[in-house]
Write a protein that holds these residues in place. Sequence first.
Motif, PDB file in Angstrom:
ATOM      1  N   TRP A 118       0.858  -1.186   0.000  1.00 20.85           N
ATOM      2  CA  TRP A 118       0.000   0.000   0.000  1.00 20.85           C
ATOM      3  C   TRP A 118       0.893   1.236   0.000  1.00 20.85           C
ATOM      4  N   LEU A 124      -0.591   8.361   2.745  1.00 17.20           N
ATOM      5  CA  LEU A 124      -2.012   8.247   3.110  1.00 17.20           C
ATOM      6  C   LEU A 124      -2.469   9.479   3.883  1.00 17.20           C
ATOM      7  N   SER A 127      -3.400  12.564   2.008  1.00 12.01           N
ATOM      8  CA  SER A 127      -4.719  12.620   1.364  1.00 12.01           C
ATOM      9  C   SER A 127      -5.704  13.383   2.243  1.00 12.01           C
ATOM     10  N   ASP A 129      -7.869  12.281   3.906  1.00 11.97           N
ATOM     11  CA  ASP A 129      -9.172  11.737   3.559  1.00 11.97           C
ATOM     12  C   ASP A 129      -9.426  10.501   4.414  1.00 11.97           C
ATOM     13  N   LEU A 132     -11.191   7.548   2.629  1.00 11.28           N
ATOM     14  CA  LEU A 132     -10.305   6.785   1.748  1.00 11.28           C
ATOM     15  C   LEU A 132      -9.357   5.895   2.556  1.00 11.28           C
ATOM     16  N   VAL A 133      -8.833   6.434   3.647  1.00 18.12           N
ATOM     17  CA  VAL A 133      -7.885   5.663   4.452  1.00 18.12           C
ATOM     18  C   VAL A 133      -8.610   4.472   5.090  1.00 18.12           C
ATOM     19  N   GLU A 135     -11.104   2.946   3.705  1.00 21.84           N
ATOM     20  CA  GLU A 135     -11.306   2.008   2.587  1.00 21.84           C
ATOM     21  C   GLU A 135     -10.030   1.181   2.336  1.00 21.84           C
ATOM     22  N   VAL A 136      -8.871   1.843   2.417  1.00 21.58           N
ATOM     23  CA  VAL A 136      -7.605   1.105   2.305  1.00 21.58           C
ATOM     24  C   VAL A 136      -7.549   0.067   3.427  1.00 21.58           C
ATOM     25  N   ASN A 359      -5.639   4.135  -6.464  1.00 13.32           N
ATOM     26  CA  ASN A 359      -6.520   5.257  -6.179  1.00 13.32           C
ATOM     27  C   ASN A 359      -6.021   6.053  -4.961  1.00 13.32           C
ATOM     28  N   ALA A 360      -5.624   5.315  -3.911  1.00 13.63           N
ATOM     29  CA  ALA A 360      -5.148   5.982  -2.694  1.00 13.63           C
ATOM     30  C   ALA A 360      -3.829   6.699  -2.970  1.00 13.63           C
TER      31      ALA A 360
END
Length: 767
Positions: A118, A124, A127, A129, A132-133, A135-136, A359-360
Amino acid sequence: MKSFRFQSVLLCLALPISFSSFAQSSLPQLGKDAITEIVKAMTLEEKASLVVGTGMRFAGSGTVIGEADGKVPGAAGNTMNFPRFGIPGTVLADGPAGVRIDPYRKDDSSKTYYATAWPVGTLLASSWDTTLVKEVGVAFGNEIKEYGVDVILAPGMNIQRDPLNGRNFEYYSEDPIVSGYMAASIVKGIQSNGVGTSIKHFAANNQETHRNTINAIVSERALREIYLRGFEIAVKNAQPWTVMSSYNKINGTYTSERNDLLTKILRDEWGFKGIVMTDWYGGKDAVAQMKAGNDLIEPGNKSKSQAIIDAVNNGTLDVKLLDNNVGRILNYILKTPSFLKYKYSNVPNFKAHAAIARNAAAAGMVLLKNSNYALPLNRNLKLALFGNTSYETVIGGTGSGFVSVSHNIPIANGLANAGFFIQEDLKINYTNHIQQDKLAHPQKIALNLGTPRMAPEWEATSETIEKAANISEVAIYTIGRNAGEGADRIVSDFNLTNNEKTVIKNIADAFHAKGKKLIVILNIGGAIETASWKDNADAILLAWQPGLEAGNAVADVLIGNVNPSGKLAVSFPVKYEDEPSAKNFPGTPADNPTEVVYEEGIYVGYRFFNSFGVKPAYPFGFGLSYTQFAYSNLKLSSTTFNNKLTAKVTITNTGKVAGKEVVQLYVSAPKSKLDKPSEELKGFAKTALLKPGASQTITFTLTAKDLASFNTNQSAWIADAGNYTIKAGASSEDIKLTKPFTLSKDIVAEKVNKALIPQIPINELKK
Ligand code: BGC
């Protein structure tokens, strides 16, 4: 200064004790009977083995790795099994950027066991976000579970106190709010799969130099506000299954031996419900660790269990205390996939995970400069790619933050995938050069710690550059750095080499003379010097160490498929010496540091730069987009604070393409008896993808604790009466709107324990 782990450690293989032949149906069983019954039935020896994990071994490759009942080769460690009570062994594996296990197994040549790398933690966090994090984390957790691992030794969330910390890439930010919410998000995502996390390294493990012994001397206020605050947020918001205590001492005592840290603060104040484990071979005194509430000592060593047995027998360790630790470990085991007999596949969904990683990665890249719309680029252009890491991209750091991947996408390949033409002769020269360096300096995986050897930059001559400027349409220069566990970076690694600076300048001159552009990509894990050369570049993209989809994610941003929306979670100083920690990092005496005094106190990162008027090269919170945003309508729920205040601000995309904005909420507190930074981040949010002309209103809520500083004399978080200013900003320097409010009288937001008291006076920086 290197302090390689495991260096002075005698590796003892403590094999799990099997009592299966004694299995008696009358014995209490985990999951069926009360934990207290099992603890009562266990022998002292069994208890002392449970609180000590099993050992490590040397893999064929020469790496030191853990062995969990042989279940997951390459995992860092495990807990013991006790079949007579139905207690299975559980598996603990690194690390923050992906599942770190042996990619090959002796007994199974038909399969490989590679994992998804990752993007690193720093990316990360950039971001900003949390969705999003998370989701990772959900995808990462699935991979953890499908590989038979119970707990991932992640996330790393120490504060990036100094740019030279070799493990900064694993950590999130210089700011505890960003660190705390990023950690909470990934923990929630991972744990939603029914596997655990271990937030680490608790606490003040902010350097690698002599990390196993260094005494971090830090004020109570700096500890509470900066170094513990992120952990507090992660624990309160996400309840990680485990916490890993750090190697270092805080104010004279190993963290794993501090009851005030692991029990009073972590459990009593913050409500932590899980187990604490040591970092590998961390601390010294097993009995003190038990007393501190460090439930699990990793990895195993028979002398540790013996010390615990002896202490109970001679009355220096109350068996009730040991029973508490044992009980907590059993409660942890009850939740694990190993206990629940989860049938893992060993076949994670790599394709889906690669898409999430890509995406991340793109979401956390930071556009630092973009003069005259140098970016985005049209596809199909002919690119001259310079810099070794254009071809051998650093996808992540070393040590336990390293991940074995089956393949990765270097920047050159990602750009080719996107449709660009890569100037062939340059590619051949660079790849040959890197290959020759590898042959001349073969690297063993065993050395996969600290700062690895990177091939010196291929020297692009003036003729080569001239030729490239003639035949290619755009130049890209990638600057690469790598580092990791076991060693800190050095100032020359922060700075560019003369060769790097000269080549960048020559490329800029040659391409600019023909009206062509130079884009610089930063493939780094921590801040570097940018001030001396940034004028040469038309655009600078900070790609960090983006994981296995590196090149594809860089291409996504360069062509504008992804509009960059990352912002810096760490300041980039003009020069290393501008950092407030620089004068005492990594400690004293300089030739062999035993202690490091955090004289900058709470003034870490932007708290320092803003309060002392020192201009960074790029400030905390900074990042450009291919579009522009307007801030309007900052509204507070009240002009006076009463327990709670909400602030609303509207963000409008005023540019031509869709984009996301990271909105930051800072607060300036009134002057009081305590020193206060000019402003401190109290909240952040990322907008949805806003189409041109579209707006979104973001709401932030502030509590008394958000306004409070830690008052050491009163051992309390106190919001001081006076005039405050709310600042909505696009970065810590770029404040767009402000609104005042007042607090009529002091509020004691939280009274806490007196803890972690420094043994010597600290000459702390004051405004
Ligand atoms: C590192 C930890 C890691 C552990 C197990 C230690 O040296 O500091 O972060 O989880 O090893 O590999």
